[in-house]
Write an enzyme that holds these catalytic residues in place. Structure first.
Site, PDB file in Angstrom:
ATOM      1  CG  ASP A  96      40.643 -41.290  14.810  1.00  0.00           C
ATOM      2  OD1 ASP A  96      42.021 -40.882  15.800  1.00  0.00           O
ATOM      3  OD2 ASP A  96      39.645 -41.000  15.475  1.00  0.00           O
ATOM      4  N   GLY A 193      33.007 -34.510  20.394  1.00  0.00           N
ATOM      5  CA  GLY A 193      31.305 -35.306  20.143  1.00  0.00           C
ATOM      6  C   GLY A 193      31.091 -33.864  19.960  1.00  0.00           C
ATOM      7  CG  HIS A 228      43.086 -35.716  18.281  1.00  0.00           C
ATOM      8  ND1 HIS A 228      42.371 -36.672  17.407  1.00  0.00           N
ATOM      9  CD2 HIS A 228      44.424 -35.789  17.580  1.00  0.00           C
ATOM     10  CE1 HIS A 228      43.568 -38.037  17.200  1.00  0.00           C
ATOM     11  NE2 HIS A 228      44.715 -37.009  17.064  1.00  0.00           N
ATOM     12  CB  SER A 231      33.309 -31.218  15.119  1.00  0.00           C
ATOM     13  OG  SER A 231      33.584 -32.389  14.439  1.00  0.00           O
ATOM     14  CG  ASN A 271      41.854 -35.968  13.757  1.00  0.00           C
ATOM     15  OD1 ASN A 271      42.625 -35.649  12.928  1.00  0.00           O
ATOM     16  ND2 ASN A 271      41.996 -36.802  14.495  1.00  0.00           N
ATOM     17  CB  SER A 274      30.854 -34.313  15.625  1.00  0.00           C
ATOM     18  OG  SER A 274      31.749 -35.039  17.921  1.00  0.00           O
TER      19      SER A 274
HETATM   20  O1  G3H Z   1      37.541 -39.286  17.913  1.00  0.00           O
HETATM   21  C1  G3H Z   1      37.126 -40.090  18.421  1.00  0.00           C
HETATM   22  C2  G3H Z   1      36.533 -40.301  17.136  1.00  0.00           C
HETATM   23  O2  G3H Z   1      35.698 -39.478  16.977  1.00  0.00           O
HETATM   24  C3  G3H Z   1      35.885 -41.579  17.110  1.00  0.00           C
HETATM   25  O3  G3H Z   1      35.109 -41.762  17.676  1.00  0.00           O
HETATM   26  O4  G3H Z   1      35.576 -44.158  18.685  1.00  0.00           O
HETATM   27  O5  G3H Z   1      33.296 -43.007  18.904  1.00  0.00           O
HETATM   28  O6  G3H Z   1      33.784 -44.751  16.386  1.00  0.00           O
HETATM   29  P1  G3H Z   1      34.554 -43.638  18.039  1.00  0.00           P
HETATM   30  P1  13P Z   2      35.025 -34.015  16.470  1.00  0.00           P
HETATM   31  O1  13P Z   2      34.597 -34.797  17.414  1.00  0.00           O
HETATM   32  O2  13P Z   2      35.075 -32.797  17.224  1.00  0.00           O
HETATM   33  O3  13P Z   2      34.532 -34.272  15.240  1.00  0.00           O
HETATM   34  O4  13P Z   2      36.575 -35.026  16.350  1.00  0.00           O
HETATM   35  C1  13P Z   2      36.599 -35.442  16.162  1.00  0.00           C
HETATM   36  C2  13P Z   2      38.633 -36.604  16.283  1.00  0.00           C
HETATM   37  O5  13P Z   2      39.097 -36.167  17.550  1.00  0.00           O
HETATM   38  C3  13P Z   2      38.383 -38.156  16.176  1.00  0.00           C
HETATM   39  O6  13P Z   2      40.022 -38.051  16.720  1.00  0.00           O
HETATM   40 ZN    ZN Z   3      40.263 -37.371  18.211  1.00  0.00          ZN
END
Ligand code: G3H
Ligand code: 13P
Ligand code: ZN
Length: 326
Positions: A96, A193, A228, A231, A271, A274
């Site tokens: 990711d 987020g 993306h 959530s 995706n 969160s």
């Molecule tokens: O888009 C970001 C994802 O939620 C991953 O988050 O970089 O804190 O692991 P992270």
């Molecule tokens: P959320 O923060 O909305 O869960 O999105 C996650 C995401 O896009 C990971 O790449």
């Molecule tokens: Zn993302």
């Protein structure tokens, strides 16, 4: 074609998953994981709802959990799914928000079956150059590649963008043609987020820009689009966090009906990170508040894992439409 390490691990790339999702008008869930309990819940929930799944790892997750351990965790999850859960759901292991060629290459060499190269913070031409470099390497091993055009507001790893830069539909055809990507993440108003919109409690959130999505679909017929920052920020869990000593004021996400609508379109991957974080935090806080003498991690991580699994079954069934499609 060079040897496909990911096949030895029992993984698949995203190609067939997206083809079926496009035809069946649903989206494949992409859930992030950083630890064993999240991975167990994701695989358990997707096996129970018979859904294809993309398990995804950010560079932060790779640093947190260790790159070697993560690779074996994914392999172990596939074996657990086949042997113990008796399920044959397709499982894709995806990077990711990869931000460099080296990171994408390293994941491919470790057995990932799909990678994202997120060049959205670069200029258009530099994004194309970087994305094509990753595609050229990945495709030798039949690893699928997701690119990104447009910038989501919110936090992407350490990069924080205050405002959306919506995807310009006029660019998508040229980008896909020149890079050779297998799927494209676009910006239509979602963000990363738990604080996706600045609204007061009870106020409705601005709708996603379905006009941009439709314009992208017209220019790229039958091509998989990725969302993306998708959530929903389930209010039941936000309330639970606040009830048991947390402080998450005005946390708000994407309404489920909008995601359901997107999942029926060319959006083939949604995706979610969160929402999983909120569930686990809510459950852990609840156990800590109700059983303050508890100190066995299984006693709070276990309920968190169970609740996350329930959330995943509900998402696959009611939002993504992927339940029963494996
Ligand atoms: O888009 C970001 C994802 O939620 C991953 O988050 O970089 O804190 O692991 P992270
Ligand atoms: P959320 O923060 O909305 O869960 O999105 C996650 C995401 O896009 C990971 O790449
Ligand atoms: Zn993302």
């Amino acid at each position: 074609m060079a040897k496909r390490l990911y096949e030895e691990l029992g993984l698949v790339n995203s190609k067939e998953m997206f083809k079926k999702a496009m035809e069946g008008k649903y989206a494949v869930p992409a859930y992030n994981f950083n630890n064993m309990e999240q991975l167990q819940a994701i695989i358990g929930g997707c096996a129970e709802s018979n859904s294809p799944v993309i398990i995804q790892v950010s560079s932060g997750a790779r640093k947190y959990a260790n790159q070697t351990l993560l690779r074996y965790m994914a392999q172990g999850a596939v074996e657990m799914c086949r042997k113990d859960l008796k399920s044959n759901i397709p499982i894709c292991l995806h990077l990711d928000h990869g931000d460099t060629f080296e990171l994408c290459k390293s994941c491919i060499d470790y057995g990932f079956s799909s990678v994202m190269i997120d060049g959205s913070s670069h200029t258009y031409e530099d994004n194309i150059k970087l994305t094509k470099q990753v595609v050229d390497y990945a495709h030798q091993f039949d690893v699928t590649v997701e690119g990104e055009l447009g910038v989501l507001a919110g936090i992407e790893d350490d990069v924080k963008a205050e405002h959306h830069t919506y995807t310009d539909p006029a660019q998508v055809e040229d980008f896909v043609k020149r890079t050779g990507v297998d799927s494209l993440a676009i910006s239509i108003g979602t963000s990363h987020g738990a604080y996706k919109f600045k609204v007061k409690p009870g106020e409705s959130v601005p709708p996603l820009r379905f006009d941009i999505l439709e314009e992208c679909e017209k220019r790229l017929p039958g091509f998989p689009i990725v969302l993306h920052g998708a959530s929903s920020v389930v209010q039941e869990y936000v309330a639970m966090i606040n009830k048991f000593g947390g402080k998450m004021d005005n946390a708000v996400g994407i309404p489920e009906d909008q995601l359901r609508k997107a999942a029926k379109s060319a959006v083939c991957k949604i995706n979610i990170d969160s929402d999983g974080r909120l569930v686990m935090t809510a459950m852990i806080r609840k156990v800590f508040a109700e059983s303050p003498s508890e100190f066995d991690p299984r006693k709070y991580l276990g309920p968190a894992r169970e609740e996350l699994k329930k959330l995943i079954v509900a998402k696959n069934t009611n939002v993504l439409g992927s339940a029963g499609k494996a």
